[in-house]
Design a protein around this motif. Structure first.
Motif, PDB file in Angstrom:
ATOM      1  N   LEU A   1       0.818  -1.200   0.000  1.00 50.76           N
ATOM      2  CA  LEU A   1       0.000   0.000   0.000  1.00 50.76           C
ATOM      3  C   LEU A   1       0.860   1.261   0.000  1.00 50.76           C
ATOM      4  N   ALA A   2       1.964   1.221   0.759  1.00 52.92           N
ATOM      5  CA  ALA A   2       2.840   2.391   0.788  1.00 52.92           C
ATOM      6  C   ALA A   2       3.427   2.663  -0.601  1.00 52.92           C
ATOM      7  N   ALA A   3       3.821   1.602  -1.313  1.00 54.65           N
ATOM      8  CA  ALA A   3       4.371   1.792  -2.654  1.00 54.65           C
ATOM      9  C   ALA A   3       3.323   2.350  -3.610  1.00 54.65           C
ATOM     10  N   GLN A   4       2.090   1.831  -3.516  1.00 53.78           N
ATOM     11  CA  GLN A   4       1.037   2.324  -4.394  1.00 53.78           C
ATOM     12  C   GLN A   4       0.694   3.779  -4.082  1.00 53.78           C
ATOM     13  N   LEU A   5       0.655   4.141  -2.802  1.00 55.53           N
ATOM     14  CA  LEU A   5       0.354   5.529  -2.438  1.00 55.53           C
ATOM     15  C   LEU A   5       1.460   6.476  -2.889  1.00 55.53           C
ATOM     16  N   ASP A   6       2.705   6.041  -2.807  1.00 53.32           N
ATOM     17  CA  ASP A   6       3.801   6.885  -3.311  1.00 53.32           C
ATOM     18  C   ASP A   6       3.672   7.102  -4.818  1.00 53.32           C
ATOM     19  N   SER A   7       3.339   6.030  -5.529  1.00 54.69           N
ATOM     20  CA  SER A   7       3.173   6.163  -6.976  1.00 54.69           C
ATOM     21  C   SER A   7       2.003   7.085  -7.309  1.00 54.69           C
ATOM     22  N   LEU A   8       0.915   6.968  -6.540  1.00 52.33           N
ATOM     23  CA  LEU A   8      -0.241   7.819  -6.768  1.00 52.33           C
ATOM     24  C   LEU A   8       0.079   9.291  -6.503  1.00 52.33           C
ATOM     25  N   GLU A   9       0.848   9.547  -5.462  1.00 52.91           N
ATOM     26  CA  GLU A   9       1.240  10.929  -5.159  1.00 52.91           C
ATOM     27  C   GLU A   9       2.093  11.505  -6.283  1.00 52.91           C
ATOM     28  N   ALA A  10       2.988  10.736  -6.821  1.00 53.51           N
ATOM     29  CA  ALA A  10       3.797  11.206  -7.948  1.00 53.51           C
ATOM     30  C   ALA A  10       2.934  11.505  -9.166  1.00 53.51           C
ATOM     31  N   ASP A  11       1.935  10.671  -9.427  1.00 54.44           N
ATOM     32  CA  ASP A  11       1.038  10.913 -10.552  1.00 54.44           C
ATOM     33  C   ASP A  11       0.253  12.206 -10.370  1.00 54.44           C
ATOM     34  N   PHE A  12      -0.188  12.462  -9.146  1.00 56.62           N
ATOM     35  CA  PHE A  12      -0.899  13.713  -8.893  1.00 56.62           C
ATOM     36  C   PHE A  12       0.011  14.921  -9.160  1.00 56.62           C
ATOM     37  N   GLY A  13       1.259  14.816  -8.736  1.00 54.68           N
ATOM     38  CA  GLY A  13       2.191  15.916  -8.991  1.00 54.68           C
ATOM     39  C   GLY A  13       2.384  16.172 -10.460  1.00 54.68           C
ATOM     40  N   ARG A  14       2.563  15.113 -11.236  1.00 53.61           N
ATOM     41  CA  ARG A  14       2.709  15.278 -12.689  1.00 53.61           C
ATOM     42  C   ARG A  14       1.439  15.827 -13.311  1.00 53.61           C
ATOM     43  N   LEU A  15       0.276  15.390 -12.797  1.00 50.57           N
ATOM     44  CA  LEU A  15      -0.991  15.861 -13.340  1.00 50.57           C
ATOM     45  C   LEU A  15      -1.149  17.377 -13.153  1.00 50.57           C
ATOM     46  N   VAL A  16      -0.762  17.883 -12.010  1.00 48.63           N
ATOM     47  CA  VAL A  16      -0.884  19.320 -11.760  1.00 48.63           C
ATOM     48  C   VAL A  16      -0.001  20.107 -12.716  1.00 48.63           C
ATOM     49  N   VAL A  17       1.229  19.636 -12.920  1.00 46.05           N
ATOM     50  CA  VAL A  17       2.141  20.349 -13.825  1.00 46.05           C
ATOM     51  C   VAL A  17       1.625  20.342 -15.252  1.00 46.05           C
TER      52      VAL A  17
ATOM     53  N   ILE B   1      -3.327  16.985 -22.601  1.00 37.13           N
ATOM     54  CA  ILE B   1      -2.605  15.898 -21.911  1.00 37.13           C
ATOM     55  C   ILE B   1      -3.269  15.563 -20.570  1.00 37.13           C
ATOM     56  N   SER B   2      -4.005  16.530 -20.028  1.00 40.41           N
ATOM     57  CA  SER B   2      -4.635  16.287 -18.724  1.00 40.41           C
ATOM     58  C   SER B   2      -5.638  15.142 -18.805  1.00 40.41           C
ATOM     59  N   GLU B   3      -6.338  15.042 -19.967  1.00 43.82           N
ATOM     60  CA  GLU B   3      -7.291  13.948 -20.109  1.00 43.82           C
ATOM     61  C   GLU B   3      -6.573  12.595 -20.089  1.00 43.82           C
ATOM     62  N   GLN B   4      -5.434  12.534 -20.800  1.00 47.09           N
ATOM     63  CA  GLN B   4      -4.646  11.299 -20.798  1.00 47.09           C
ATOM     64  C   GLN B   4      -4.138  10.973 -19.395  1.00 47.09           C
ATOM     65  N   ALA B   5      -3.721  12.007 -18.677  1.00 47.62           N
ATOM     66  CA  ALA B   5      -3.233  11.792 -17.307  1.00 47.62           C
ATOM     67  C   ALA B   5      -4.344  11.305 -16.394  1.00 47.62           C
ATOM     68  N   LEU B   6      -5.565  11.858 -16.618  1.00 54.11           N
ATOM     69  CA  LEU B   6      -6.695  11.394 -15.811  1.00 54.11           C
ATOM     70  C   LEU B   6      -6.993   9.918 -16.072  1.00 54.11           C
ATOM     71  N   GLY B   7      -6.905   9.512 -17.363  1.00 48.40           N
ATOM     72  CA  GLY B   7      -7.101   8.100 -17.667  1.00 48.40           C
ATOM     73  C   GLY B   7      -6.053   7.232 -16.990  1.00 48.40           C
ATOM     74  N   GLU B   8      -4.783   7.703 -17.007  1.00 41.37           N
ATOM     75  CA  GLU B   8      -3.713   6.963 -16.324  1.00 41.37           C
ATOM     76  C   GLU B   8      -3.958   6.907 -14.815  1.00 41.37           C
ATOM     77  N   LEU B   9      -4.423   8.050 -14.291  1.00 48.24           N
ATOM     78  CA  LEU B   9      -4.726   8.081 -12.871  1.00 48.24           C
ATOM     79  C   LEU B   9      -5.828   7.101 -12.517  1.00 48.24           C
ATOM     80  N   ASN B  10      -6.839   7.044 -13.382  1.00 43.35           N
ATOM     81  CA  ASN B  10      -7.929   6.095 -13.149  1.00 43.35           C
ATOM     82  C   ASN B  10      -7.410   4.659 -13.161  1.00 43.35           C
ATOM     83  N   ALA B  11      -6.512   4.378 -14.116  1.00 39.69           N
ATOM     84  CA  ALA B  11      -5.937   3.025 -14.180  1.00 39.69           C
ATOM     85  C   ALA B  11      -5.123   2.708 -12.927  1.00 39.69           C
TER      86      ALA B  11
END
Length: 381
Positions: free
Chosen positions: A243-259, A267-277
């Motif tokens: 769970l810790a590894a997955q949460l770290d990966s999710l936090e990194a994805d959120f950071g990239r999504l904001v940028v 690209i935000s739509e593609q990032a949202l799809g990746e985030l959903n996955a």
């Protein structure tokens, strides 16, 4: 004649007395029973073990409840398992003196080991709870030995316990040794001949029942505590790390999504799809981990249940074999007992029937000779 009758009266009285009382009592030898002192030592020693197990369990639970450290909680559970296992092994021995000495050695080792070890090697900030518990159990064991043993025997056992602990220190302070040979040799070295009685059939059966009950209860408690350790390890190692590894990966994805969202809306739509996955994968990983943990618990529970069943069947088989051996020994004594009964019966019949017959025959002969002498004197006159 009167003198003869007076001499025979005690014999007749003894024969009548023997005939009127119950001479023959059917009894089967069952071994030398334990003395009152040995029974007190056995009973109170085993009672002290149950107090020891309760105090150690409460102290370990207090340590685990006060500490948030995973290592300290595991150490408290291990202390509880080892101390109760060593205690039941020491207290349930067949020789009362050895059981008392081994339980005393266990408390003395635990007290000495906890007093010498730093907090970092014990239970951290909660180490004083374990130290106070070990010191109190050591004092209670000393008081129990002084209460049960005569003064000279108590002084001898106290020296033996101190010398044995000094010569054989335990690493963790809660291991138990069987000191039967060492205690007997120590007694002989000090001019005391050791005596050991098995006890009667009732005492042997009661002893076996106490051992089976104590070992079964301790085994059940150990299995439950081992399950708690297993659950803590699973929670600490596998599931938490995933769970810790997955949460770290999710936090990194959120950071990239904001940028990316600040500069390129496409690209935000593609990032949202990746985030959903990623979120879907995280939920799947959590479900799989939980299912794996529960399936592992079920397997462990079934294996533990099978182990307990096998151990219980083995103990019952041993008890049945002991009972059959005792019955076989009892039946082996019956032919000799019947022979003695027949012998005593024949002797009683000889005394009660042959004695009066022989006495009457002898008195008749004496009377006949007296009459013959009287008739001969009358003819001479």
């Amino acid at each position: 004649m009167k003198r003869i009758v007076l001499l025979l009266l005690p014999v007749l009285f003894a024969a009548a007395t023997l005939g009127s009382c119950s001479l023959l009592k059917v009894a089967v030898a069952t071994g030398d029973p334990l003395s009152k002192e040995e029974m007190n030592i056995r009973t109170l020693t085993r009672g002290f073990y149950y107090d020891l197990a309760g105090e150690v369990s409460r102290a370990a639970d207090s340590i685990a409840g006060l500490s948030e450290d995973y290592g300290v909680r595991i150490a408290a559970l291990r202390w509880k398992i080892r101390a109760t296992r060593a205690g039941v092994t020491a207290a349930m021995q067949g020789i009362p003196d050895v059981a008392l000495a081994d339980l005393w050695i266990l408390c003395r080792r635990m007290n000495a080991g906890f007093a010498a070890a730093p907090d970092s090697l014990l239970f951290g900030a909660a180490s004083d709870i374990a130290r106070h518990t070990a010191a109190r159990l050591d004092r209670r064991a000393t008081h129990l030995a002084a209460q049960l043993l005569p003064s000279d025997r108590y002084a001898l056992m106290e020296r033996f316990v101190g010398e044995y602990v000094q010569a054989n220190p335990a690493a963790d302070g809660d291991e138990s040794d069987n000191t039967t040979l060492a205690w007997f040799e120590y007694l002989k070295a000090h001019g005391v001949e050791p005596a050991y009685a098995v006890g009667s059939i009732a005492e042997v059966l009661s002893d076996v029942n106490d051992r089976v009950s104590g070992q079964t209860q301790q085994l059940s408690n150990s299995l439950g505590w081992s399950k708690e350790i297993l659950e803590m390890r699973l929670a600490q190692d596998s599931l938490q790390s995933r769970l810790a590894a997955q949460l770290d990966s999710l936090e990194a994805d959120f950071g990239r999504l904001v940028v990316v969202a600040e500069h390129l809306p496409e690209i935000s739509e593609q990032a949202l799809g990746e985030l959903n996955a990623q979120a879907t994968q995280l939920i799947g990983t959590m479900n799989a981990s939980v299912e794996e943990a529960f399936s592992g618990f079920d397997r462990q529970r079934m294996e533990l249940q099978c182990y307990v069943t096998r151990e219980r069947e083995a103990l019952i088989e041993q008890l049945r074999a002991s009972g059959e051996e005792l019955i076989r020994a009892t039946l082996d004594e019956v032919p000799g007992l019947i022979g003695r009964v027949v012998l005593y019966t024949v002797l009683a019949l000889v005394v009660l029937i042959g004695g009066p017959f022989a006495l009457g025959f002898w008195l008749g002969g004496v009377r006949q000779r007296a009459r013959a002498r009287h008739d001969g004197g009358s003819r001479d006159v």
